[in-house]
Design an enzyme around this catalytic site. Structure first.
Site, PDB file in Angstrom:
ATOM      1  N   SER A 119      -8.357 -17.346 -47.217  1.00 33.52           N
ATOM      2  CA  SER A 119      -9.147 -18.689 -47.454  1.00 33.52           C
ATOM      3  C   SER A 119      -8.471 -19.409 -48.725  1.00 33.52           C
ATOM      4  CB  SER A 119     -10.582 -18.841 -47.793  1.00 33.52           C
ATOM      5  OG  SER A 119     -11.393 -18.457 -46.245  1.00 33.52           O
TER       6      SER A 119
ATOM      7  N   ARG B 157      -5.506 -22.623 -48.601  1.00 38.82           N
ATOM      8  CA  ARG B 157      -5.515 -23.747 -49.172  1.00 38.82           C
ATOM      9  C   ARG B 157      -4.713 -24.072 -50.510  1.00 38.82           C
ATOM     10  NH1 ARG B 157      -9.448 -22.089 -46.479  1.00 38.82           N
ATOM     11  NH2 ARG B 157     -11.955 -23.383 -45.906  1.00 38.82           N
TER      12      ARG B 157
ATOM     13  N   GLY C 105      -6.681 -19.380 -36.931  1.00 36.30           N
ATOM     14  CA  GLY C 105      -7.560 -20.683 -37.415  1.00 36.30           C
ATOM     15  C   GLY C 105      -7.298 -21.335 -38.146  1.00 36.30           C
TER      16      GLY C 105
ATOM     17  N   ARG D  22      -9.701 -20.543 -28.657  1.00 38.41           N
ATOM     18  CA  ARG D  22     -10.875 -20.859 -29.520  1.00 38.41           C
ATOM     19  C   ARG D  22     -11.179 -22.562 -29.275  1.00 38.41           C
ATOM     20  NH1 ARG D  22      -9.414 -17.650 -34.713  1.00 38.41           N
ATOM     21  NH2 ARG D  22     -11.582 -18.618 -35.266  1.00 38.41           N
TER      22      ARG D  22
ATOM     23  N   GLN E  11     -13.825 -23.713 -41.315  1.00 41.81           N
ATOM     24  CA  GLN E  11     -12.937 -24.598 -41.038  1.00 41.81           C
ATOM     25  C   GLN E  11     -13.465 -26.153 -40.734  1.00 41.81           C
ATOM     26  OE1 GLN E  11     -11.632 -21.927 -38.259  1.00 41.81           O
ATOM     27  NE2 GLN E  11     -10.705 -20.394 -39.815  1.00 41.81           N
TER      28      GLN E  11
ATOM     29  N   ASP F   4     -17.830 -13.152 -41.397  1.00 47.00           N
ATOM     30  CA  ASP F   4     -16.816 -12.128 -41.347  1.00 47.00           C
ATOM     31  C   ASP F   4     -16.854 -10.746 -41.278  1.00 47.00           C
ATOM     32  OD1 ASP F   4     -15.256 -14.070 -40.136  1.00 47.00           O
ATOM     33  OD2 ASP F   4     -14.191 -14.321 -42.819  1.00 47.00           O
TER      34      ASP F   4
ATOM     35  N   LYS G 205     -14.782 -16.264 -32.431  1.00 51.21           N
ATOM     36  CA  LYS G 205     -14.291 -16.115 -33.624  1.00 51.21           C
ATOM     37  C   LYS G 205     -12.837 -15.166 -32.671  1.00 51.21           C
ATOM     38  CE  LYS G 205     -15.935 -16.752 -37.550  1.00 51.21           C
ATOM     39  NZ  LYS G 205     -15.135 -17.654 -38.480  1.00 51.21           N
TER      40      LYS G 205
ATOM     41  N   ARG H 211     -17.105 -11.527 -31.437  1.00 47.90           N
ATOM     42  CA  ARG H 211     -17.305  -9.929 -32.027  1.00 47.90           C
ATOM     43  C   ARG H 211     -19.066  -9.606 -31.613  1.00 47.90           C
ATOM     44  NH1 ARG H 211     -14.114 -13.037 -37.560  1.00 47.90           N
ATOM     45  NH2 ARG H 211     -12.115 -11.909 -37.099  1.00 47.90           N
TER      46      ARG H 211
ATOM     47  N   ARG I 279     -10.350  -7.912 -37.525  1.00 49.84           N
ATOM     48  CA  ARG I 279     -11.419  -7.021 -37.950  1.00 49.84           C
ATOM     49  C   ARG I 279     -11.956  -6.186 -37.376  1.00 49.84           C
ATOM     50  NH1 ARG I 279     -11.518  -9.634 -43.090  1.00 49.84           N
ATOM     51  NH2 ARG I 279     -11.256 -12.096 -42.742  1.00 49.84           N
TER      52      ARG I 279
END
EC number: 2.5.1.19
Length: 432
Positions: free
Chosen positions: A24, A28, A95, A123, A169, A317, A344, A348, A390
């Site tokens: 993340s 950024r 994403g 998504r 997000q 997550d 996701k 999941r 994941r």
């Protein structure tokens, strides 16, 4: 992505490691360093496929970016001098790239098309399109919900917006668009979500005011931006696999150094603490993001847990690997209010339950989560990540509970967030 990988890790796992930089924060930092005029260096970034997609997009916009083994060096002309790309901006499986860059592009005054892979194409994007259009953005997609997204120049307005989902997000897409708004913007959070955008705006000199669940941005916040260097902490979402591996594997004792423990992301630590797992934090620092070393040891008598409320977005997550952890508790655990898991990389909720049940564990998927019973790895079967990094890593950790190798289809999905995941596990096996 190639097909099957035979995974066998032998416990106990003993040793000290670092995990790759936080995904993340890396995204950024690339975005903000590219917007600012001048040079920014990102140290210890995550160089997984997702973050490299973000790098490639800003290169196409005219930013000079050099990626090295342990740093990303950015030399940008500044956002005012971005050029119109003459090709689709491809976001791959990311994403974060898709939604955050969409918000940013809405204010840049450049006509662009954003598109990702097959998974991204499924998504939902209406969750960002609705607030962005409320800000007067010109953004369209397939059925007003899916990529590719077509973005055209528009004059962005400031808004007051109450979040409808707990999604960092979506919040971040609005915040990035608000940098170009002619009026202030105010966001009320639905539930607390990761606040890396807010902390990193401050790090790059952009004013942002946070008061409990209210986030306020001034008009034209972009005008304040300055280049900055940033040291990326280890990703707690990646550390989670080693935390759980240490807790469930007899004789294990693992220390993970320099892990980001931002309170909006540290749900996994609270979960393990509530389950009375053996976990200790030390070497804590706090600039500009909190970090710590985390030590875990085998914990054979963990208590079950109910996960709901604000704990869900703080561990969203980590729910697949937490589900595996809960199979080793001494009672039934419940995850609720986790509908976000359905949108996701895979659903999941269903994928976690289906794959672990194939191996003999006992999980029941529900509309908004999971019921997880104490259960064991009873049989080897061919499982599948379904291209979800994941899920792939969670299944590799599950193999620690078996004496046999576990065939995992589409295992190289793990490269999205953790290149070198298996060698890192093997390193602890060797040291043990």
């Amino acid at each position: 992505m190639s097909n099957s990988k035979l995974v066998k890790i032998n416990g106990p796992l003993v040793g000290e490691i670092e995990v790759p930089g936080d995904k993340s924060m890396t995204h950024r930092a690339i975005m903000l360093g590219s917007l600012a005029t001048g040079k920014s260096t990102i140290y210890k970034p995550l160089l997984g496929e997702d973050c490299l997609r973000t790098v490639e997009i800003f290169k196409l916009l005219g930013v000079q970016i050099e990626v090295n083994e342990d740093k990303i060096e950015i030399d940008s002309p500044g956002y005012k001098y971005f050029k119109t790309p003459h090709q689709v901006l491809y976001t791959g499986n990311s994403g974060t790239t898709t939604r955050l860059v969409a918000g940013l592009l809405c204010g840049l005054g450049i006509e662009t098309v954003l598109s990702g892979d097959e998974s991204i194409g499924k998504r939902p994007m209406d969750r960002i399109m609705k607030p962005l259009r409320y800000m007067n953005a010109n953004i369209t997609g397939i059925n007003d919900n899916y990529t590719p997204l077509i973005i055209k120049p528009a004059s962005i307005s400031g808004i007051t917006y109450e979040m409808e989902v707990a999604s960092a997000q979506v919040k971040s897409a609005i915040l990035f668009a608000s940098l170009f708004a002619n009026e202030p913007t105010k966001i009320k959070e639905f539930d607390t979500t990761r606040n890396h955008t807010e902390t990193m705006f401050e790090h790059f000199n952009i004013p942002v005011a946070v008061n409990n669940d209210i986030i306020e941005m001034p008009s034209l916040g972009i005008e304040h931006i300055k280049p900055a260097d940033f040291h990326v902490p280890g990703d707690i979402s990646s550390a989670a696999y080693f935390i759980v591996a240490g807790l469930i594997t007899p004789g294990s004792d693992i220390t993970i150094h320099n892990v980001g423990i931002n309170p909006t992301r540290s749900g996994i630590i609270d979960i393990v603490t509530q389950m009375e797992g053996n976990i200790t934090l030390f070497n804590q620092t706090d600039n500009p993001e909190p970090t710590a070393s985390i030590r875990v040891q085998y914990s054979p008598n963990m208590k079950p847990i109910h996960i709901d409320g604000d704990l869900v977005p703080r561990a969203i997550d980590e729910i697949p690997i937490v589900a595996l952890l809960c199979t080793q508790a001494n009672g039934t655990s419940i995850v609720k209010e986790a509908e976000e898991l359905k949108v996701k990389e895979t659903n999941r909720i269903d994928t976690t339950a289906n794959m672990l049940n194939l191996l003999g564990f006992t999980l029941q998927p529900t509309n908004d989560g999971l019921i997880i019973h104490p259960s064991a790895f009873e049989q080897t079967a061919t499982v599948n990540s379904f291209t979800d990094h994941r899920i792939g890593m969670m299944l590799a950790i599950a193999s620690l509970l078996s004496n046999e190798a576990l065939p995992i289809e589409q295992f190289d999905a793990v490269n999205v967030s953790f290149p070198g995941f298996l060698p890192k596990l093997k390193q602890l096996e060797k040291e043990g």
